[in-house]
Design a protein around this motif. Structure first.
Motif, PDB file in Angstrom:
ATOM      1  N   ASP A  51     -33.381  58.652 -51.667  1.00  0.00           N
ATOM      2  CA  ASP A  51     -33.811  57.792 -52.088  1.00  0.00           C
ATOM      3  C   ASP A  51     -35.606  57.499 -52.464  1.00  0.00           C
ATOM      4  O   ASP A  51     -36.252  56.763 -52.976  1.00  0.00           O
ATOM      5  N   GLN A  52     -36.701  58.604 -52.271  1.00  0.00           N
ATOM      6  CA  GLN A  52     -37.838  58.790 -52.399  1.00  0.00           C
ATOM      7  C   GLN A  52     -37.736  60.499 -52.324  1.00  0.00           C
ATOM      8  O   GLN A  52     -36.720  61.413 -52.533  1.00  0.00           O
ATOM      9  N   ASN A  53     -39.141  61.134 -53.553  1.00  0.00           N
ATOM     10  CA  ASN A  53     -39.878  62.391 -54.402  1.00  0.00           C
ATOM     11  C   ASN A  53     -39.702  63.932 -52.976  1.00  0.00           C
ATOM     12  O   ASN A  53     -39.736  62.944 -51.516  1.00  0.00           O
ATOM     13  N   ALA A  54     -38.871  64.172 -52.893  1.00  0.00           N
ATOM     14  CA  ALA A  54     -38.923  65.424 -52.138  1.00  0.00           C
ATOM     15  C   ALA A  54     -39.640  66.994 -52.859  1.00  0.00           C
ATOM     16  O   ALA A  54     -39.318  67.865 -53.386  1.00  0.00           O
ATOM     17  N   ASN A  55     -40.554  66.844 -51.923  1.00  0.00           N
ATOM     18  CA  ASN A  55     -40.813  68.646 -52.176  1.00  0.00           C
ATOM     19  C   ASN A  55     -40.763  69.244 -51.147  1.00  0.00           C
ATOM     20  O   ASN A  55     -42.018  68.371 -49.442  1.00  0.00           O
ATOM     21  N   ARG A  56     -40.594  69.867 -50.468  1.00  0.00           N
ATOM     22  CA  ARG A  56     -40.785  71.734 -49.132  1.00  0.00           C
ATOM     23  C   ARG A  56     -39.929  70.618 -48.502  1.00  0.00           C
ATOM     24  O   ARG A  56     -40.699  70.745 -47.031  1.00  0.00           O
ATOM     25  N   LEU A  57     -38.683  70.279 -47.913  1.00  0.00           N
ATOM     26  CA  LEU A  57     -37.825  68.967 -47.291  1.00  0.00           C
ATOM     27  C   LEU A  57     -36.761  69.632 -47.074  1.00  0.00           C
ATOM     28  O   LEU A  57     -36.141  70.587 -48.478  1.00  0.00           O
ATOM     29  N   VAL A  58     -35.999  69.741 -45.770  1.00  0.00           N
ATOM     30  CA  VAL A  58     -35.205  69.215 -46.073  1.00  0.00           C
ATOM     31  C   VAL A  58     -33.943  68.113 -45.123  1.00  0.00           C
ATOM     32  O   VAL A  58     -34.718  67.613 -44.764  1.00  0.00           O
TER      33      VAL A  58
END
Length: 85
Positions: A51-58
């Motif tokens: 429910d939030q932006n994700a960049n370079r996450l697992v």
């Protein structure tokens, strides 16, 4: 939703209106991506909700683990948030 290749999207994934998936994203089976969320260079495990932006996450559903951007292959990922049970 906008899908930008390359991506891999599992079965029964729910993607909200105006979400942006990719490039380099993997969304596991039965995951949920909320409206207006952007996911790139990330892995969303099965049944997780984003429910939030994700960049370079697992994103595992229990926590979000940041994937370091470094030339050092021994650099360890770090947990950036956890869901309290």
């Amino acid at each position: 939703a906008e899908i930008i290749a390359p991506v891999l999207i599992g079965e029964n994934v729910r993607i909200g209106a105006q979400a942006r998936i990719g490039p380099l994203a993997i969304i596991g089976h039965d995951a949920e991506v909320s409206a207006n969320v952007s996911i790139s260079q990330s892995v969303v495990w099965p049944q997780a909700k984003v429910d939030q932006n994700a960049n370079r996450l697992v994103i595992t559903g229990q926590s979000q683990i940041e994937v370091p951007q470094t030339e050092d292959p021994t650099a360890a990922p770090r947990t950036v948030s956890e869901t309290k049970a």
